[in-house]
Design an enzyme around this catalytic site. Sequence first.
Site, PDB file in Angstrom:
ATOM      1  CG  HIS A  64      -1.752   1.202   1.376  1.00 25.16           C
ATOM      2  ND1 HIS A  64      -3.083   1.206   1.052  1.00 25.16           N
ATOM      3  CD2 HIS A  64      -1.477   2.469   1.791  1.00 25.16           C
ATOM      4  CE1 HIS A  64      -3.586   2.415   1.267  1.00 25.16           C
ATOM      5  NE2 HIS A  64      -2.621   3.194   1.722  1.00 25.16           N
ATOM      6  CD  GLU A  65       1.783   3.574   3.556  1.00 27.98           C
ATOM      7  OE1 GLU A  65       2.089   4.690   3.098  1.00 27.98           O
ATOM      8  OE2 GLU A  65       0.673   3.328   4.062  1.00 27.98           O
ATOM      9  CG  HIS A  68       0.423   6.172  -0.863  1.00 28.51           C
ATOM     10  ND1 HIS A  68      -0.639   6.932  -1.279  1.00 28.51           N
ATOM     11  CD2 HIS A  68      -0.047   5.430   0.169  1.00 28.51           C
ATOM     12  CE1 HIS A  68      -1.699   6.671  -0.549  1.00 28.51           C
ATOM     13  NE2 HIS A  68      -1.371   5.753   0.343  1.00 28.51           N
TER      14      HIS A  68
END
Length: 149
Positions: A64-65, A68
């Site tokens: 998820h990170e 980004h």
Amino acid sequence: MDNQTLQKRVEAISLESFGRPFRHQATFNSRLRTTGGRYRLADHNLDFNPRMAELPEFDQIIKHELVHYHLHLTHRGYQHRDADFKALLKAVGGSRYAPRLEGNRRSIKRWRYECSSGHIIERQRRFDTRRYRCGRCGGRLTLLNPQEN
């Protein structure tokens, strides 16, 4: 797990899932409470919640990170609401939300009032019983002991 192990794990997941290298720092940040991780726009580093490192979903949090991270560096939509973000997150199998940790939930204090007709009223905030009346019957209110949920 320490910061060096985390760094190697993030670099491996980045190459494996995204086909791109991770060239910045990944560290644990013990100040994170409810979130799994954080991507810092200013320096492109990643912070992770150390309490979530032992969970089986931790690789999904890393993905998820990294979504980004890679979208921001390629000048595409990196925010949660962007279609690019949602599509890439689904493609790599990252988690949309951080899992709940046990013991992270605070009990909510409730104030209990009883009117002269016997109605029980619960509120999160205390109020002055001389100024307010029961909403059902208009009777006088008295404060009972606050209840912990």
